[in-house]
Design an enzyme around this catalytic site. Sequence first.
Site, PDB file in Angstrom:
ATOM      1  N   THR A  28       0.592  -1.431  -0.088  1.00 50.01           N
ATOM      2  CA  THR A  28      -0.141  -0.007  -0.115  1.00 50.01           C
ATOM      3  C   THR A  28       0.841   1.147   0.051  1.00 50.01           C
ATOM      4  O   THR A  28       0.556   2.396  -0.650  1.00 50.01           O
ATOM      5  CB  THR A  28      -0.857   0.044   0.996  1.00 50.01           C
ATOM      6  OG1 THR A  28      -2.001  -1.154   1.112  1.00 50.01           O
ATOM      7  CG2 THR A  28      -1.620   1.337   1.350  1.00 50.01           C
ATOM      8  N   THR A 103       1.306  -4.521   4.231  1.00 42.53           N
ATOM      9  CA  THR A 103       0.707  -4.732   5.606  1.00 42.53           C
ATOM     10  C   THR A 103       0.088  -6.087   5.622  1.00 42.53           C
ATOM     11  O   THR A 103       0.180  -6.810   6.587  1.00 42.53           O
ATOM     12  CB  THR A 103       0.146  -3.718   6.286  1.00 42.53           C
ATOM     13  OG1 THR A 103      -1.308  -3.498   5.536  1.00 42.53           O
ATOM     14  CG2 THR A 103       1.119  -2.595   6.317  1.00 42.53           C
TER      15      THR A 103
END
Length: 345
Positions: A28, A103
């Site tokens: 991300t 993540t």
Amino acid sequence: MRSLDSRLPEPDQQGARPTVAIASLGGTITMTSADGGGVAPSLTAEDLLASVPELRTAAVLTTETIRTVPGASLSLTDILEALQWARSAVAGGASGVVMIQGTDTIEETAYLLDLYWGEQAPLIVTGAMRPPQLVSADGPANLLASVRVACAEQACGRGVLVVLNDEIHAASRVRKMRASGLNAFESPSFGPLGYIDEGVPVFGNTFARVSLDLPVPTCAPRVALLETALGDDGELLDLAVGAGFDGVVLSGFGVGHVSSTVAAAVERAAASVPVVLASRTGNGSTYRHSYGFVGSESDLITRGAMIAGWLDARKARILLACLIAGGADGPRIRRELDQRGGLMV
């Protein structure tokens, strides 16, 4: 590996700045969108560093873009390639290493790296919960905090650390506990190792660790990760073993319980492959001898199951796969689980 030293000021009078090597695998933190739609990985490691001017005074920085993929698409091969890069960076003079990734899988990849990281230099894993196009993007702050931890003498010898949201976590403890939000990561039961306060890493928690004394895997064993649930009859466990999986990690109820029918399946499975019992709660340890009914933790141990202890099921799966890949026999697997799932977590 590209050096950014030319963009940094000269060392101050107190001496040369430390060298920190930074690599990106994507995630991300690297995602953008050209048309206002959903974001996708696109930025390089150098792109990320260019957005954080404070990094220029923190350290001498080198960058490498190893992959540009979402965290969910990372493989064992990707992480082992990143491990080799990190080792080479330290051998080349880096006093710390920062690994950037998505993540979604940090709690697994960081633990995999930690099992084989025997260097004194800290290896920091970080990412972001929000893409860089958002006003509230957390990537720049996480990256700056990670470099500062990588430069900290107190971080040396602590293995792989995960730094997000101004918190410092041990790779063997950290978990992604929320699907979204800046506070998505926690270390259940024991809490973080430390924090970033006023830009300074502060450690207030300790733990014991030792790298795994086995060769780095050259293959990826098939280890099934199953979770028991209400009405489970053990069929999936039987299917996994019948399909040729090399091992199984089973997430049991509470402190390590399953139904009586699943208990019979555990005994059948443990006769041919390693079966590790973890808790599906994600917080706390499996027990060994508190309950005595059929399907209890003590019953499953007598049927051949091994106990994950404080390791959650995902980390237990990483450990079991590494042990199988390294040629560990049953007694060695049990010893490693007892050690790493016990006080050494």
